[in-house]
Design an enzyme around this catalytic site. Structure first.
Site, mmCIF file in Angstrom:
data_model
loop_
_atom_site.group_PDB
_atom_site.id
_atom_site.type_symbol
_atom_site.label_atom_id
_atom_site.label_comp_id
_atom_site.label_asym_id
_atom_site.label_seq_id
_atom_site.Cartn_x
_atom_site.Cartn_y
_atom_site.Cartn_z
ATOM 1 C CG HIS A 169 -1.561 1.354 1.468
ATOM 2 N ND1 HIS A 169 -2.622 1.808 0.727
ATOM 3 C CD2 HIS A 169 -1.269 2.342 2.356
ATOM 4 C CE1 HIS A 169 -2.967 3.014 1.143
ATOM 5 N NE2 HIS A 169 -2.160 3.369 2.133
ATOM 6 C CG HIS A 174 0.545 6.597 -0.143
ATOM 7 N ND1 HIS A 174 -0.204 7.750 -0.202
ATOM 8 C CD2 HIS A 174 -0.107 5.755 0.714
ATOM 9 C CE1 HIS A 174 -1.261 7.627 0.587
ATOM 10 N NE2 HIS A 174 -1.232 6.435 1.155
ATOM 11 C CD GLU A 215 -4.450 6.825 2.221
ATOM 12 O OE1 GLU A 215 -4.717 5.810 1.539
ATOM 13 O OE2 GLU A 215 -3.376 6.950 2.837
ATOM 14 C CB SER A 234 -2.560 -0.094 -2.619
ATOM 15 O OG SER A 234 -3.390 0.471 -1.619
#
Length: 305
Positions: A169, A174, A215, A234
């Site tokens: 993730h 990111h 997010e 993700s």
């Protein structure tokens, strides 16, 4: 659904708690529903990786983890499965940034490799975290273009699922996003905002806007809703589901106050009509927010609830 002040970084919610015993032994406390709960080898591995992060001090090289063949295999499998979905569902800005970053897909990259790839693109770096990072510390580091990342991987029995953020993730979601100068600037502005905020309510407001954008943000691309949020990009399962959710226009007061369940797919998402609009609405908010503005927006949202 109730949020009850849950954030991406709150202990016992998305990250397993990490403690150190009186004898110096590090313990990672997995929930009973965690795929690795009954696996002593996995639990010991998680503790070893957490120990390396806990021992790290500012100014020192980021810990290097000697990943196992099994861990490299998990990374390779998830990378391949996500790549196919990214090609279909990811916003072009993310795809271009991912191609520019060009992280390995056949093995787990070390965090110093992520930094080496990111620095020439956007000036960001990665540092190691055992799990939970206090909210103010996390955002202050974002303001300094530093991303706190875990180094462990999800349990190999369920490679396409994790109940908590792992390095897949943190990096596939990111780092690829932060390789875009435009997304990186918005994340940095959120971090810089935290330095102006004195109240915890205002900081939470910013964190929740961050949740629904960096997010779990989505964006229009030629009439098609595409994902740019790291949490969606993700997540193997969420990539198939996000376009069927309740998708609303950008709305800062609502994003900063809407209750949500972090343990489930997000039923409400907010769509930017373009990257220009995302920068103009969300980026400008992060650049200008102070305690008074956050309080006014919170009151506005409650008045219209």
């Amino acid at each position: 659904m109730r949020k009850e002040a849950m954030t991406v970084f709150e202990e016992g919610q998305l990250y397993s708690a990490v403690t150190t015993d009186a004898d110096g032994q590090v313990q990672v406390h997995l929930g009973e529903d965690h795929p690795g709960f009954t696996d002593p080898v996995y639990r010991a591995r998680r503790a070893d990786i957490a120990s390396a992060s806990l021992a790290h001090r500012p100014g020192q090289p980021v810990p290097t983890i000697d990943y196992t063949d099994e861990e490299h295999g998990v990374w390779a499998l998830v990378s391949a499965e996500l790549a196919a979905k990214h090609a279909r569902y990811a916003h072009p800005e993310y795809l271009e940034a991912k191609a520019a970053l060009a992280l390995p897909t056949d093995r787990v990259p070390q965090l110093h490799e992520v930094t080496q790839a990111l620095m020439p693109l956007t000036g960001w770096c990665y540092t190691a975290a055992p799990g939970l990072v206090p909210l103010r510390e996390f955002y202050a580091d974002l303001g300094r273009r530093t991303f706190n990342s875990t180094q462990y991987l999800r349990h190999p029995s369920e490679p396409l699922y994790t109940p908590e953020p792992d390095i897949i993730h943190e990096v596939i979601g990111h780092a690829n996003q932060l390789a875009s100068p435009r997304f990186a600037a918005i994340a940095q502005a959120a971090g810089e905002a935290s330095e102006r905020l004195e109240t915890e309510d205002a900081l939470q407001f910013v964190a929740d806007v961050f949740w629904f954008t960096i997010e779990f943000g989505v964006m229009n691309d030629g009439g098609v809703t595409k994902a740019y949020g790291a949490g969606i990009l993700s997540s193997y399962g969420e990539l198939d589901e996000f376009s069927h959710m309740d998708i609303r226009p950008l709305d800062i007061p609502t994003m900063g106050t809407l209750n949500y369940d972090i343990t489930a797919y997000q039923p409400v998402l907010f769509e930017a009509q373009s990257l220009d609009q995302l920068e103009g609405v969300v980026g400008t908010f992060f650049e200008s927010v102070d305690d008074d503005l956050a309080a006014r927006m919170r009151a506005e949202a409650h008045a219209h609830a």
